[in-house]
Design a protein around this motif. Structure first.
Motif, short mmCIF file in Angstrom:
data_model
loop_
_atom_site.label_atom_id
_atom_site.label_comp_id
_atom_site.label_asym_id
_atom_site.label_seq_id
_atom_site.Cartn_x
_atom_site.Cartn_y
_atom_site.Cartn_z
N LEU A 97 38.61 41.71 38.71
CA LEU A 97 38.01 40.79 39.14
C LEU A 97 39.20 40.12 40.43
N PHE A 98 38.79 40.29 41.62
CA PHE A 98 39.53 39.70 42.69
C PHE A 98 39.34 38.30 42.80
N THR A 99 38.23 38.07 43.04
CA THR A 99 37.94 36.64 43.14
C THR A 99 36.50 36.33 42.36
N GLU A 100 36.09 34.99 42.22
CA GLU A 100 35.03 35.01 41.45
C GLU A 100 33.80 35.49 41.85
N ASN A 101 33.37 36.00 43.08
CA ASN A 101 32.31 36.88 43.51
C ASN A 101 32.55 38.33 43.92
N VAL A 102 33.94 38.73 43.97
CA VAL A 102 34.41 40.14 44.13
C VAL A 102 34.97 40.95 43.18
N SER A 103 34.36 42.13 42.67
CA SER A 103 35.06 42.60 41.64
C SER A 103 35.05 44.17 41.88
N LEU A 104 35.70 45.20 41.12
CA LEU A 104 35.41 46.56 41.27
C LEU A 104 35.27 47.03 39.92
N THR A 105 34.28 47.95 39.50
CA THR A 105 33.98 48.49 38.35
C THR A 105 34.34 49.90 38.38
N SER A 106 34.71 50.54 37.61
CA SER A 106 34.82 52.03 37.42
C SER A 106 34.40 52.56 36.11
N SER A 107 33.38 53.41 36.15
CA SER A 107 32.71 53.77 34.96
C SER A 107 32.65 55.20 34.72
N ASN A 108 32.64 55.70 33.56
CA ASN A 108 32.52 57.12 33.19
C ASN A 108 30.88 57.50 32.94
N ASN A 109 30.03 56.49 33.46
CA ASN A 109 28.66 56.71 33.11
C ASN A 109 27.68 56.30 33.95
N LEU A 110 26.72 57.39 34.39
CA LEU A 110 25.68 57.15 35.79
C LEU A 110 24.87 55.93 35.29
N ASP A 111 24.57 55.72 33.99
CA ASP A 111 23.53 54.79 33.74
C ASP A 111 24.05 53.43 34.11
N SER A 112 25.26 53.09 34.52
CA SER A 112 25.64 51.90 35.24
C SER A 112 25.11 51.54 36.49
N PHE A 113 24.68 52.63 37.04
CA PHE A 113 23.96 52.39 38.39
C PHE A 113 22.44 51.91 38.23
N LEU A 114 21.96 51.69 37.17
CA LEU A 114 20.72 51.55 36.83
C LEU A 114 20.26 50.24 37.81
N PHE A 115 20.86 49.06 37.64
CA PHE A 115 20.24 48.14 38.60
C PHE A 115 21.13 47.90 40.08
N PRO A 116 20.45 47.38 40.92
CA PRO A 116 21.22 47.08 42.19
C PRO A 116 22.49 46.24 42.03
N LEU A 117 23.47 46.55 42.53
CA LEU A 117 24.56 45.69 42.63
C LEU A 117 24.56 44.10 43.28
N ALA A 118 25.30 43.12 42.52
CA ALA A 118 25.18 41.76 43.40
C ALA A 118 26.13 42.03 44.45
N GLN A 119 25.88 41.01 45.59
CA GLN A 119 26.74 40.91 46.64
C GLN A 119 28.13 40.63 45.98
N GLY A 120 29.35 41.60 46.62
CA GLY A 120 30.32 41.57 46.18
C GLY A 120 31.09 42.37 44.99
N SER A 121 30.14 43.08 44.67
CA SER A 121 30.22 43.99 43.48
C SER A 121 30.44 45.33 44.04
N PHE A 122 31.74 46.06 43.74
CA PHE A 122 31.77 47.19 44.08
C PHE A 122 32.06 48.18 43.12
N PHE A 123 31.44 49.26 42.81
CA PHE A 123 31.20 50.17 41.75
C PHE A 123 31.22 51.57 42.01
N GLN A 124 32.25 52.24 41.02
CA GLN A 124 32.22 53.80 41.22
C GLN A 124 32.37 54.52 39.94
#
Length: 122
Positions: free
Chosen positions: A38-65
């Protein structure tokens, strides 16, 4: 340090927090691993080992890999590289927010719901 154990829709979730940082490690459904910063209240980075984590669109400020690996060390390094990239390329601020992760997850879930509701299915 162990943060807590939760259950959502019969899916167990275990969370650890890296001491004195806003970095978290979560395991859910006993097999899916995710690192979150969590960089700020609205900016985050998540790293996952699962493709299902991309099921829903990301909220603004969310980075996902996603990295398909069983190695937590490899996923952790991938996450740290992602942090460095966001800070160097986009000027994402350093870690320093006084919020509780439960508050942030709750507000981010509400924002995600709004994002999903705004998508036209027609």
């Amino acid at each position: 340090m162990f943060y807590g154990a939760f259950e959502y829709e019969n899916i167990p979730l275990l969370i650890w927090q890296q001491s004195k940082t806003q970095r978290y490690f979560g395991v859910h459904n006993y097999q899916i691993a995710e690192f979150m910063t969590l960089f700020t209240e609205n900016v985050s980075l998540t790293s996952s080992n699962n493709l299902d984590s991309f099921l829903f669109p990301l909220a603004q400020g969310s980075f996902f890999q996603q990295l398909t690996t069983d190695s937590l060390a490899e996923l952790w390094q991938y996450h740290l590289d992602g942090e460095t990239f966001l800070q160097d390329e986009y000027g994402v601020p350093a870690l320093n927010i006084p919020y509780d992760i439960e508050q942030i997850i709750a507000s981010r879930t509400i924002e995600l719901g709004k994002t999903i509701a705004s998508i036209s299915l027609y």
